[in-house]
Motif scaffolding. Sequence first.
Motif, short mmCIF file in Angstrom:
data_model
loop_
_atom_site.label_atom_id
_atom_site.label_comp_id
_atom_site.label_asym_id
_atom_site.label_seq_id
_atom_site.Cartn_x
_atom_site.Cartn_y
_atom_site.Cartn_z
N UNK A 194 39.14 -4.86 -8.89
CA UNK A 194 39.60 -3.46 -8.41
C UNK A 194 39.05 -4.10 -6.59
N UNK A 195 40.34 -4.43 -5.68
CA UNK A 195 39.65 -5.12 -4.68
C UNK A 195 39.50 -3.96 -3.44
N UNK A 196 39.85 -2.71 -3.08
CA UNK A 196 39.09 -2.32 -2.08
C UNK A 196 38.93 -0.81 -2.11
N UNK A 253 44.39 1.92 -10.43
CA UNK A 253 43.25 1.20 -10.32
C UNK A 253 42.68 -0.36 -9.45
N UNK A 254 43.07 0.44 -8.03
CA UNK A 254 42.58 0.10 -6.86
C UNK A 254 41.18 -0.29 -6.19
N UNK A 255 40.84 0.96 -6.87
CA UNK A 255 39.27 1.26 -5.99
C UNK A 255 38.19 1.59 -7.70
N UNK A 256 36.99 0.61 -7.01
CA UNK A 256 36.57 0.24 -8.35
C UNK A 256 35.52 2.32 -8.11
N UNK A 257 36.24 2.50 -9.29
CA UNK A 257 35.96 4.38 -9.56
C UNK A 257 35.00 4.10 -10.66
N UNK A 258 34.40 3.17 -10.75
CA UNK A 258 32.57 3.56 -11.89
C UNK A 258 31.93 2.87 -10.53
N UNK A 259 32.13 2.46 -9.82
CA UNK A 259 31.17 1.91 -8.23
C UNK A 259 30.81 2.92 -7.86
N UNK A 268 27.01 -1.05 -4.92
CA UNK A 268 28.28 -2.16 -5.48
C UNK A 268 28.33 -2.62 -5.17
N UNK A 269 29.01 -1.99 -4.37
CA UNK A 269 30.83 -2.11 -3.33
C UNK A 269 30.11 -3.39 -2.74
N UNK A 270 30.13 -2.47 -1.50
CA UNK A 270 29.30 -3.09 -0.17
C UNK A 270 28.51 -4.63 -0.31
N UNK A 420 36.56 11.48 -10.63
CA UNK A 420 36.88 11.28 -12.60
C UNK A 420 38.20 11.70 -13.42
N UNK A 421 39.08 11.28 -12.95
CA UNK A 421 40.61 11.81 -13.31
C UNK A 421 40.64 12.92 -13.92
N UNK A 422 40.12 13.98 -13.43
CA UNK A 422 40.62 15.56 -13.27
C UNK A 422 41.16 16.02 -12.22
N UNK A 423 41.40 15.60 -11.42
CA UNK A 423 42.94 15.88 -10.14
C UNK A 423 43.62 14.51 -10.24
N UNK A 424 45.08 14.87 -9.67
CA UNK A 424 46.08 14.60 -8.60
C UNK A 424 45.40 14.64 -7.40
N UNK A 425 46.11 13.99 -6.50
CA UNK A 425 46.33 14.44 -5.27
C UNK A 425 46.52 14.99 -4.34
N UNK A 426 47.33 15.81 -5.13
CA UNK A 426 47.67 17.83 -4.83
C UNK A 426 46.75 18.39 -5.13
N UNK A 427 46.26 18.10 -6.93
CA UNK A 427 45.22 18.87 -7.12
C UNK A 427 43.49 18.80 -6.34
#
Length: 447
Positions: A194-196, A253-259, A268-270, A420-427
């Motif tokens: 997840x590169x960014x 799946x470009x963001x390290x969501x779990x991190x 874990x990221x930086x 967490x997958x509970x909302x898209x951008x508009x929501x």
Amino acid sequence: MKRNRAVALTLTTLVAAAGLSACSAGDDGGDGPVTISIMEYQQTRIDIVEKLIPGFEAEMKEQGRDVTVNLIADQLNDEQFKTKITQQFIAGEAPDVIDMGESLVPGFAGAGYLAPLDEYLEDWDGWEHYYPQFKEASVRQDGKIYSLLNTSGVLNLFYREDILTELGVDTSQPQTWDELIERLVEVRDLTGDTPIVLPAGSAWGGGTWNEGFQPLLGGTDQDYYDPETGTWDLESPGFAAVFDLYSDLAGEELLPVQDLLNPNPWQPTKYEKFPAGEIQVAAQGTWGWKFDWGPEGATPIPDLTEKVSTWQFPGLRDGDEPFGWLNLGGVYTIPESSEHKEEAMLLMQYLTTGEPLAEQLVASGAASPRDDIIDVKPYADEPELLQAGVDQETSVFVPTGDGSDQIAQAVASATELILTGEADGQEAYEAFVRDATELLGPNLVKE
């Protein structure tokens, strides 16, 4: 994936001739011994200020003043510091000088906890050397200045040039986020990474707003806060555009969501994956060259300047130019309750002039907010910091006021819904508007 929504000079050499000067602004000054205190809560700042205090005390003696400085060194995270200093403000027990993040100033000044510095600054030659954009950004809604900037820099995108080059991925400045996302997808497909990383979610605290969301927003729309009325325009098209970007990055799946959902997401990221080359792009400020990845940083990257480069933030909408985000960094403040404001201001002037300032900038990995430090060692020997100083002149910054903390809280919560997958951008945007409206109250929301 188009996005159309939118003191006198250098103290170590010149003070003997020119002298520090600060008007009394109402406090006694006096000729007897005076003891003042300064609070630092980050270890890097603690170490360097402790080193500089004896020089200030000696300078005061040369001027016939008997001033002793007590350093209150209390290593805290940002939230712990905010809680502690708020309690001290309420009790009238705050130190005479407080080093804090600039984002805290509007709230504390609005509550009446901070002393205005205008009269001191008017009588200080050093104020003439601050860059105009910083002087302008220091003025609060009531027209007064309550803080003196001690570090600055630019937020942009740091990237692993060595890894991208090895993968055959374009490393030129991306002009739009659509262009950058295409490259990130290419990296994801080649590596499975997840590169960014952009600060997001509640665990990152105020950094989600200050280091992630606001820089993107400011490059898209600079009218989301009205300094004349002190209100926030929650219908600004920039908010929705940035939430859409976060949603796109998470959905691809470009963001390290779990991190990012980790209690300490920067670890874990930086501090792990970016140094290991497993995250290839990171939103970061000038301080990353020293504080995060430098030889004495949190996680050193060997041969850092050969492996890591920077991009400006790409444009988010058609026609938006790439840009850097001006970071106001840390500031010195004086509580209204201080009985020694003159001596406190003299200390602040000393620490933000000449070699004392140069040493702090290098220790903190920051750029200079003044125009007369570029030839002062050790700052003069730091090419990355000097370049950041140049970049400041063309970087974007949007001054805000009361309500910044509430906006930061609402942004953190809304981006958490995306993670967490509970909302898209508009929501997420709609949830942000609901939360921000409630947190701000009617007086701070534009009708």
